[in-house]
Design a protein around this motif. Structure first.
Motif, PDB file in Angstrom:
ATOM      1  N   GLN A 133       1.041  -1.025  -0.309  1.00 56.71           N
ATOM      2  CA  GLN A 133       0.234  -0.220   0.109  1.00 56.71           C
ATOM      3  C   GLN A 133       0.827   1.269  -0.190  1.00 56.71           C
ATOM      4  O   GLN A 133       1.866   1.210   0.475  1.00 56.71           O
ATOM      5  CB  GLN A 133      -1.137   0.030   1.009  1.00 56.71           C
ATOM      6  CG  GLN A 133      -1.648  -1.077   0.524  1.00 56.71           C
ATOM      7  CD  GLN A 133      -3.323  -0.280   0.706  1.00 56.71           C
ATOM      8  OE1 GLN A 133      -3.033   0.691   0.035  1.00 56.71           O
ATOM      9  NE2 GLN A 133      -4.549  -0.524   0.545  1.00 56.71           N
ATOM     10  N   VAL A 134       0.420   2.392  -0.561  1.00 55.22           N
ATOM     11  CA  VAL A 134       1.073   4.009  -1.046  1.00 55.22           C
ATOM     12  C   VAL A 134      -0.043   4.809  -1.010  1.00 55.22           C
ATOM     13  O   VAL A 134      -1.197   4.383  -0.843  1.00 55.22           O
ATOM     14  CB  VAL A 134       1.695   3.862  -1.997  1.00 55.22           C
ATOM     15  CG1 VAL A 134       2.478   5.815  -1.907  1.00 55.22           C
ATOM     16  CG2 VAL A 134       2.646   3.098  -2.373  1.00 55.22           C
ATOM     17  N   GLN A 135       0.282   5.586   0.567  1.00 65.04           N
ATOM     18  CA  GLN A 135      -0.334   6.596   0.429  1.00 65.04           C
ATOM     19  C   GLN A 135       0.451   7.692  -0.270  1.00 65.04           C
ATOM     20  O   GLN A 135       1.609   8.232  -0.234  1.00 65.04           O
ATOM     21  CB  GLN A 135       0.019   6.524   2.595  1.00 65.04           C
ATOM     22  CG  GLN A 135      -1.011   5.752   3.000  1.00 65.04           C
ATOM     23  CD  GLN A 135      -0.843   4.221   3.233  1.00 65.04           C
ATOM     24  OE1 GLN A 135       0.646   4.342   3.290  1.00 65.04           O
ATOM     25  NE2 GLN A 135      -1.130   3.439   3.026  1.00 65.04           N
ATOM     26  N   LEU A 136      -0.471   8.446  -0.471  1.00 66.27           N
ATOM     27  CA  LEU A 136      -0.012   9.735  -1.694  1.00 66.27           C
ATOM     28  C   LEU A 136      -1.016  11.439  -0.913  1.00 66.27           C
ATOM     29  O   LEU A 136      -2.808  10.679  -0.298  1.00 66.27           O
ATOM     30  CB  LEU A 136      -0.901   9.969  -2.536  1.00 66.27           C
ATOM     31  CG  LEU A 136      -0.272   9.060  -3.810  1.00 66.27           C
ATOM     32  CD1 LEU A 136      -0.073   8.012  -4.578  1.00 66.27           C
ATOM     33  CD2 LEU A 136       1.290   8.883  -3.346  1.00 66.27           C
TER      34      LEU A 136
ATOM     35  N   PRO B 202       8.385   4.705  -6.227  1.00 63.95           N
ATOM     36  CA  PRO B 202       7.554   3.880  -7.891  1.00 63.95           C
ATOM     37  C   PRO B 202       7.241   5.008  -9.002  1.00 63.95           C
ATOM     38  O   PRO B 202       7.634   6.293  -8.046  1.00 63.95           O
ATOM     39  CB  PRO B 202       6.072   3.682  -6.902  1.00 63.95           C
ATOM     40  CG  PRO B 202       5.906   4.815  -5.779  1.00 63.95           C
ATOM     41  CD  PRO B 202       7.911   4.874  -4.919  1.00 63.95           C
ATOM     42  N   ALA B 203       7.042   4.207  -9.603  1.00 63.35           N
ATOM     43  CA  ALA B 203       6.824   5.600 -10.893  1.00 63.35           C
ATOM     44  C   ALA B 203       5.236   6.154 -10.072  1.00 63.35           C
ATOM     45  O   ALA B 203       4.565   5.609  -9.186  1.00 63.35           O
ATOM     46  CB  ALA B 203       6.741   4.854 -12.079  1.00 63.35           C
ATOM     47  N   MET B 204       5.893   7.481 -11.139  1.00 62.34           N
ATOM     48  CA  MET B 204       4.548   8.599 -10.621  1.00 62.34           C
ATOM     49  C   MET B 204       3.367   9.439 -11.135  1.00 62.34           C
ATOM     50  O   MET B 204       4.364   9.773 -12.108  1.00 62.34           O
ATOM     51  CB  MET B 204       4.926   9.012  -8.761  1.00 62.34           C
ATOM     52  CG  MET B 204       5.010   8.133  -8.051  1.00 62.34           C
ATOM     53  SD  MET B 204       5.260   9.114  -6.249  1.00 62.34           S
ATOM     54  CE  MET B 204       3.841   9.471  -6.097  1.00 62.34           C
ATOM     55  N   ALA B 205       2.571   9.791 -11.063  1.00 66.18           N
ATOM     56  CA  ALA B 205       1.733  10.618 -12.140  1.00 66.18           C
ATOM     57  C   ALA B 205       1.033  11.393 -11.518  1.00 66.18           C
ATOM     58  O   ALA B 205       0.666  11.508 -10.611  1.00 66.18           O
ATOM     59  CB  ALA B 205       1.482  10.087 -12.763  1.00 66.18           C
TER      60      ALA B 205
ATOM     61  N   HIS C 221       3.817  11.962 -16.283  1.00 67.09           N
ATOM     62  CA  HIS C 221       4.404  10.977 -15.834  1.00 67.09           C
ATOM     63  C   HIS C 221       6.660  10.539 -15.583  1.00 67.09           C
ATOM     64  O   HIS C 221       6.424  11.626 -16.352  1.00 67.09           O
ATOM     65  CB  HIS C 221       3.745   9.605 -16.247  1.00 67.09           C
ATOM     66  CG  HIS C 221       4.506   8.265 -15.873  1.00 67.09           C
ATOM     67  ND1 HIS C 221       3.857   7.888 -15.324  1.00 67.09           N
ATOM     68  CD2 HIS C 221       5.926   7.746 -16.394  1.00 67.09           C
ATOM     69  CE1 HIS C 221       4.628   6.497 -14.703  1.00 67.09           C
ATOM     70  NE2 HIS C 221       5.828   6.634 -15.644  1.00 67.09           N
ATOM     71  N   ILE C 222       5.968  10.229 -14.562  1.00 66.00           N
ATOM     72  CA  ILE C 222       7.763  10.316 -13.838  1.00 66.00           C
ATOM     73  C   ILE C 222       8.063   9.133 -13.540  1.00 66.00           C
ATOM     74  O   ILE C 222       7.572   8.136 -12.827  1.00 66.00           O
ATOM     75  CB  ILE C 222       8.116  11.342 -12.849  1.00 66.00           C
ATOM     76  CG1 ILE C 222       9.384  11.627 -13.179  1.00 66.00           C
ATOM     77  CG2 ILE C 222       7.768  10.897 -11.758  1.00 66.00           C
ATOM     78  CD1 ILE C 222      10.282  12.744 -12.520  1.00 66.00           C
ATOM     79  N   SER C 223       8.975   7.817 -14.017  1.00 62.79           N
ATOM     80  CA  SER C 223      10.232   7.222 -13.702  1.00 62.79           C
ATOM     81  C   SER C 223      10.371   6.865 -12.369  1.00 62.79           C
ATOM     82  O   SER C 223      10.605   8.199 -11.754  1.00 62.79           O
ATOM     83  CB  SER C 223      10.852   6.822 -15.035  1.00 62.79           C
ATOM     84  OG  SER C 223      12.017   7.569 -14.787  1.00 62.79           O
ATOM     85  N   ARG C 224      10.490   5.597 -12.166  1.00 67.66           N
ATOM     86  CA  ARG C 224      10.705   5.619 -10.016  1.00 67.66           C
ATOM     87  C   ARG C 224      12.498   6.259 -10.534  1.00 67.66           C
ATOM     88  O   ARG C 224      12.369   6.791  -9.034  1.00 67.66           O
ATOM     89  CB  ARG C 224      11.498   4.045 -10.853  1.00 67.66           C
ATOM     90  CG  ARG C 224      10.273   3.128 -10.822  1.00 67.66           C
ATOM     91  CD  ARG C 224      10.410   1.863 -10.204  1.00 67.66           C
ATOM     92  NE  ARG C 224       9.731   1.342 -10.222  1.00 67.66           N
ATOM     93  CZ  ARG C 224       9.245  -0.136  -9.632  1.00 67.66           C
ATOM     94  NH1 ARG C 224      10.645  -1.112  -9.408  1.00 67.66           N
ATOM     95  NH2 ARG C 224       8.132  -0.816  -9.616  1.00 67.66           N
ATOM     96  N   SER C 225      13.652   6.279 -10.921  1.00 64.73           N
ATOM     97  CA  SER C 225      14.700   7.781 -11.090  1.00 64.73           C
ATOM     98  C   SER C 225      14.350   8.402 -11.212  1.00 64.73           C
ATOM     99  O   SER C 225      15.598   9.531 -10.893  1.00 64.73           O
ATOM    100  CB  SER C 225      15.607   6.764 -11.972  1.00 64.73           C
ATOM    101  OG  SER C 225      14.962   6.800 -13.140  1.00 64.73           O
ATOM    102  N   GLY C 226      13.791   9.165 -12.460  1.00 64.53           N
ATOM    103  CA  GLY C 226      13.000  10.434 -12.298  1.00 64.53           C
ATOM    104  C   GLY C 226      14.257  11.127 -13.991  1.00 64.53           C
ATOM    105  O   GLY C 226      14.039  11.599 -14.035  1.00 64.53           O
ATOM    106  N   GLY C 227      14.674   9.449 -14.302  1.00 65.32           N
ATOM    107  CA  GLY C 227      15.378  10.316 -15.854  1.00 65.32           C
ATOM    108  C   GLY C 227      14.091  10.030 -16.843  1.00 65.32           C
ATOM    109  O   GLY C 227      14.950  10.523 -18.503  1.00 65.32           O
TER     110      GLY C 227
END
Length: 125
Positions: free
Chosen positions: A1-4, A32-35, A50-56
């Motif tokens: 679970q992830v809380q945002l 996690p990748a996030m958006a 959207h941004i990947s897990r690393s931010g790259g």
């Protein structure tokens, strides 16, 4: 679970800038990748960035490309959305999302399992 939890929304004038923040907690390792999505009154939820897990890697909706920038600080489990040159058409509730498994759905609300409560952005003309 992830809380945002989103923050940073408000009322601004056209042409102004605003920075939204999304703080993640819970199962945040690996990051996690996030958006970001948004939903205007009476409309469906719309992909913003959207941004990947690393931010790259990052991806943007055409409507915000060149004006919005998504970034992340994995040490702080935070994702930011810098919004410049805002217009009344950007008025919406902005939501942070995470928990994507199928990356072909990166721009679809159905691709994400976890959502924040949203933060209102209102741009006056």
């Amino acid at each position: 679970q992830v809380q945002l939890v989103e923050s940073g929304g408000g009322l601004v004038q056209a042409g102004d800038s605003l920075r939204l923040s999304c703080a993640a907690s819970g199962r945040t390792f690996p990051s996690p990748a996030m958006a970001w999505f948004r939903q205007a009154l009476g409309k469906g939820r719309e992909f913003v960035a959207h941004i990947s897990r690393s931010g790259g890697n990052s991806y943007y909706a055409d409507s915000v490309k060149g004006r919005f920038t998504i970034s992340r600080d994995n040490a702080k489990n935070t994702v930011l959305l810098q919004m410049n040159s805002l217009t009344p058409e950007d008025t919406a509730v902005y939501y942070c999302a995470a928990g994507i498994d199928d990356y072909t759905l990166y721009d679809s609300p159905g691709g994400y399992k976890y959502w924040g409560q949203g933060t209102q952005v209102t741009v006056s003309s």
